[in-house]
Design an enzyme around this catalytic site. Sequence first.
Site, PDB file in Angstrom:
ATOM      1  N   LEU A  11      30.983  -7.165 106.606  1.00  0.00           N
ATOM      2  CA  LEU A  11      30.166  -8.156 105.732  1.00  0.00           C
ATOM      3  C   LEU A  11      29.227  -8.899 107.071  1.00  0.00           C
ATOM      4  O   LEU A  11      29.740  -9.118 108.081  1.00  0.00           O
ATOM      5  CB  LEU A  11      31.321  -9.078 105.554  1.00  0.00           C
ATOM      6  CG  LEU A  11      30.985 -10.789 104.952  1.00  0.00           C
ATOM      7  CD1 LEU A  11      30.118 -10.457 103.817  1.00  0.00           C
ATOM      8  CD2 LEU A  11      31.963 -11.580 104.860  1.00  0.00           C
ATOM      9  N   GLY A  16      19.938 -11.478 104.688  1.00  0.00           N
ATOM     10  CA  GLY A  16      18.797 -11.324 103.956  1.00  0.00           C
ATOM     11  C   GLY A  16      17.605 -11.520 104.739  1.00  0.00           C
ATOM     12  O   GLY A  16      16.326 -11.409 104.134  1.00  0.00           O
ATOM     13  N   ASP A  74      26.719 -19.567  99.775  1.00  0.00           N
ATOM     14  CA  ASP A  74      26.484 -20.413 100.345  1.00  0.00           C
ATOM     15  C   ASP A  74      27.567 -20.461 101.549  1.00  0.00           C
ATOM     16  O   ASP A  74      28.664 -21.086 101.263  1.00  0.00           O
ATOM     17  CB  ASP A  74      26.094 -21.789  99.751  1.00  0.00           C
ATOM     18  CG  ASP A  74      25.767 -22.909 100.493  1.00  0.00           C
ATOM     19  OD1 ASP A  74      25.824 -22.880 101.757  1.00  0.00           O
ATOM     20  OD2 ASP A  74      26.008 -24.159 100.186  1.00  0.00           O
ATOM     21  N   VAL A  75      27.454 -20.346 102.876  1.00  0.00           N
ATOM     22  CA  VAL A  75      28.337 -20.425 103.982  1.00  0.00           C
ATOM     23  C   VAL A  75      29.228 -21.629 104.117  1.00  0.00           C
ATOM     24  O   VAL A  75      29.943 -21.842 104.381  1.00  0.00           O
ATOM     25  CB  VAL A  75      28.097 -19.895 105.253  1.00  0.00           C
ATOM     26  CG1 VAL A  75      27.778 -18.208 105.127  1.00  0.00           C
ATOM     27  CG2 VAL A  75      26.933 -20.353 106.059  1.00  0.00           C
ATOM     28  N   SER A 155      23.962 -19.090 120.125  1.00  0.00           N
ATOM     29  CA  SER A 155      22.586 -19.178 120.850  1.00  0.00           C
ATOM     30  C   SER A 155      22.631 -19.459 122.192  1.00  0.00           C
ATOM     31  O   SER A 155      23.621 -20.530 122.484  1.00  0.00           O
ATOM     32  CB  SER A 155      21.583 -20.385 119.947  1.00  0.00           C
ATOM     33  OG  SER A 155      20.569 -20.539 120.831  1.00  0.00           O
ATOM     34  N   TYR A 168      21.098 -28.422 116.337  1.00  0.00           N
ATOM     35  CA  TYR A 168      21.261 -27.055 116.400  1.00  0.00           C
ATOM     36  C   TYR A 168      22.060 -26.659 117.593  1.00  0.00           C
ATOM     37  O   TYR A 168      23.061 -25.945 117.814  1.00  0.00           O
ATOM     38  CB  TYR A 168      19.666 -26.336 116.675  1.00  0.00           C
ATOM     39  CG  TYR A 168      19.723 -24.852 116.756  1.00  0.00           C
ATOM     40  CD1 TYR A 168      19.901 -24.030 115.412  1.00  0.00           C
ATOM     41  CD2 TYR A 168      19.627 -24.068 117.877  1.00  0.00           C
ATOM     42  CE1 TYR A 168      19.853 -22.770 115.341  1.00  0.00           C
ATOM     43  CE2 TYR A 168      19.622 -22.885 117.869  1.00  0.00           C
ATOM     44  CZ  TYR A 168      19.690 -22.276 116.742  1.00  0.00           C
ATOM     45  OH  TYR A 168      19.799 -20.691 116.545  1.00  0.00           O
ATOM     46  N   ALA A 169      21.754 -27.483 118.920  1.00  0.00           N
ATOM     47  CA  ALA A 169      22.581 -26.875 120.259  1.00  0.00           C
ATOM     48  C   ALA A 169      23.986 -27.294 120.020  1.00  0.00           C
ATOM     49  O   ALA A 169      24.889 -26.549 120.320  1.00  0.00           O
ATOM     50  CB  ALA A 169      21.826 -27.647 121.022  1.00  0.00           C
ATOM     51  N   ALA A 170      24.316 -28.450 119.114  1.00  0.00           N
ATOM     52  CA  ALA A 170      25.842 -28.858 119.148  1.00  0.00           C
ATOM     53  C   ALA A 170      26.401 -27.983 118.233  1.00  0.00           C
ATOM     54  O   ALA A 170      27.409 -27.636 118.466  1.00  0.00           O
ATOM     55  CB  ALA A 170      25.557 -30.357 118.497  1.00  0.00           C
ATOM     56  N   LYS A 172      25.698 -24.663 117.890  1.00  0.00           N
ATOM     57  CA  LYS A 172      26.051 -23.343 118.453  1.00  0.00           C
ATOM     58  C   LYS A 172      26.894 -23.596 119.621  1.00  0.00           C
ATOM     59  O   LYS A 172      27.571 -22.714 119.595  1.00  0.00           O
ATOM     60  CB  LYS A 172      24.568 -22.789 118.982  1.00  0.00           C
ATOM     61  CG  LYS A 172      23.801 -22.540 117.760  1.00  0.00           C
ATOM     62  CD  LYS A 172      24.207 -21.312 116.931  1.00  0.00           C
ATOM     63  CE  LYS A 172      23.222 -21.026 115.906  1.00  0.00           C
ATOM     64  NZ  LYS A 172      23.778 -19.870 115.021  1.00  0.00           N
TER      65      LYS A 172
HETATM   66  P1  NAD Z   1      16.153 -16.204 109.723  1.00  0.00           P
HETATM   67  O1  NAD Z   1      16.007 -17.550 109.170  1.00  0.00           O
HETATM   68  O2  NAD Z   1      15.496 -15.179 109.581  1.00  0.00           O
HETATM   69  O3  NAD Z   1      17.644 -15.750 108.989  1.00  0.00           O
HETATM   70  C1  NAD Z   1      18.756 -16.714 108.639  1.00  0.00           C
HETATM   71  C2  NAD Z   1      19.363 -16.149 107.250  1.00  0.00           C
HETATM   72  O4  NAD Z   1      20.315 -16.992 106.872  1.00  0.00           O
HETATM   73  C3  NAD Z   1      18.496 -16.407 106.115  1.00  0.00           C
HETATM   74  O5  NAD Z   1      18.558 -15.038 105.291  1.00  0.00           O
HETATM   75  C4  NAD Z   1      18.879 -17.665 105.153  1.00  0.00           C
HETATM   76  O6  NAD Z   1      18.646 -17.571 104.042  1.00  0.00           O
HETATM   77  C5  NAD Z   1      20.379 -17.544 105.647  1.00  0.00           C
HETATM   78  N1  NAD Z   1      20.989 -18.668 105.296  1.00  0.00           N
HETATM   79  C6  NAD Z   1      20.639 -19.888 105.830  1.00  0.00           C
HETATM   80  N2  NAD Z   1      21.520 -20.809 105.312  1.00  0.00           N
HETATM   81  C7  NAD Z   1      22.381 -20.274 104.664  1.00  0.00           C
HETATM   82  C8  NAD Z   1      23.705 -20.517 103.811  1.00  0.00           C
HETATM   83  N3  NAD Z   1      23.932 -21.951 103.816  1.00  0.00           N
HETATM   84  N4  NAD Z   1      24.401 -19.685 103.208  1.00  0.00           N
HETATM   85  C9  NAD Z   1      24.101 -18.244 103.408  1.00  0.00           C
HETATM   86  N5  NAD Z   1      23.073 -17.828 104.141  1.00  0.00           N
HETATM   87  C10 NAD Z   1      22.341 -18.658 104.615  1.00  0.00           C
HETATM   88  O7  NAD Z   1      16.858 -16.482 111.201  1.00  0.00           O
HETATM   89  P2  NAD Z   1      17.288 -15.443 112.425  1.00  0.00           P
HETATM   90  O8  NAD Z   1      16.467 -15.904 113.429  1.00  0.00           O
HETATM   91  O9  NAD Z   1      17.443 -14.012 111.730  1.00  0.00           O
HETATM   92  O10 NAD Z   1      18.790 -16.051 112.598  1.00  0.00           O
HETATM   93  C11 NAD Z   1      19.849 -15.627 112.413  1.00  0.00           C
HETATM   94  C12 NAD Z   1      21.024 -16.143 113.534  1.00  0.00           C
HETATM   95  O11 NAD Z   1      20.477 -15.839 114.664  1.00  0.00           O
HETATM   96  C13 NAD Z   1      20.951 -17.517 113.081  1.00  0.00           C
HETATM   97  O12 NAD Z   1      22.359 -18.063 113.208  1.00  0.00           O
HETATM   98  C14 NAD Z   1      20.340 -18.135 114.197  1.00  0.00           C
HETATM   99  O13 NAD Z   1      20.751 -19.623 114.611  1.00  0.00           O
HETATM  100  C15 NAD Z   1      20.739 -17.192 115.336  1.00  0.00           C
HETATM  101  N6  NAD Z   1      19.553 -17.319 116.564  1.00  0.00           N
HETATM  102  C16 NAD Z   1      18.360 -16.965 116.270  1.00  0.00           C
HETATM  103  C17 NAD Z   1      17.470 -16.920 117.546  1.00  0.00           C
HETATM  104  C18 NAD Z   1      16.067 -16.550 117.322  1.00  0.00           C
HETATM  105  O14 NAD Z   1      15.149 -16.764 118.088  1.00  0.00           O
HETATM  106  N7  NAD Z   1      15.455 -16.046 116.036  1.00  0.00           N
HETATM  107  C19 NAD Z   1      17.914 -17.268 118.677  1.00  0.00           C
HETATM  108  C20 NAD Z   1      19.295 -17.691 118.855  1.00  0.00           C
HETATM  109  C21 NAD Z   1      20.170 -17.467 117.797  1.00  0.00           C
END
Ligand code: NAD
Length: 260
Positions: A11, A16, A74-75, A155, A168-170, A172
């Site tokens: 899972l 997406g 919706d998580v 993160s 966000y930092a809190a 993570k």
């Molecule tokens: P992204 O925005 O491309 O993807 C995030 C996905 O989460 C989207 O498809 C969105 O629809 C989905 N989402 C958001 N809220 C949701 C909810 N309530 N229920 C279900 N799905 C939901 O972002 P990403 O960069 O691919 O981020 C993925 C993960 O990696 C996140 O947890 C993000 O915090 C973490 N992250 C990203 C980065 C970066 O630089 N991109 C760095 C550190 C951590």
Amino acid sequence: MAGRLRGVVALVTGGGSGIGRAVCSRLCRDGARVAVADRDTAGAEDTLGTLWGHEGHQQPSSVVPSLNAAFDVDVASATSVTRLLRRVQEHFGSPPRVAVCCAGVTRDDFLLRMDEGTFQEVLAVNLQGTFLVTQAVARALVAAGTGGSIVHVGSIVAKVGNVGQTNYAASKAGVEGLTRSCAKELSRFGIRCNAVLPGFIVTPMSQKVPPKVLAKFAGLVPMGRLGDPEEVADVCAFLASGDSAYITGASVEVTGGLFM
Ligand code: NAD
């Protein structure tokens, strides 16, 4: 179907887009049957469409059944997560032995300006959402008695902080504490729980950051560039698989050396 996750149901929340999409693809290449879960149903369906063509994953038809499936969730909602787990089990016939929690949001603002709703929204998705999915998956795995591997996407910002990202930092930092506590509680059931801490990765999320700021961060990375989602996905797949059988409660940084 070859691969270290052959036939394993996996899972992926946030499947997406961005990192989640890359994780779906990587797990699929390792032989997993992937449940792509996202609030953005069109994004989840798009990801699903990219999974055909991996070894053993033929395009479904009236004679070839689908090995993977997309689900809306919706998580941040316990009801929605409970429904997701029920539908995944109905579709695949077993609970997911691998779960990768990638769903996440940013709502950046300075501390002095941030309203309570903006703070809570990020906590609800990133931290409570990770808790709800982990709890639902763990309950199903304990009931099935199979063991499994849960991967949280945190993160590097949790460790070093970031201007405009108190929420966000809190969230993570909370994820890392959640990971370690889950690892301690779930080990006796054969369930491992680890976190991946990405640095700055090129995805739709990071594209919201002004290019000037991103260029500044790239300049700080010892490896001299931002990361690709596939580079985070590779580590998630390692932690999901038996190749990391003696690792639990760990946080693995995927940052190109940033802030080491
Ligand atoms: P992204 O925005 O491309 O993807 C995030 C996905 O989460 C989207 O498809 C969105 O629809 C989905 N989402 C958001 N809220 C949701 C909810 N309530 N229920 C279900 N799905 C939901 O972002 P990403 O960069 O691919 O981020 C993925 C993960 O990696 C996140 O947890 C993000 O915090 C973490 N992250 C990203 C980065 C970066 O630089 N991109 C760095 C550190 C951590």
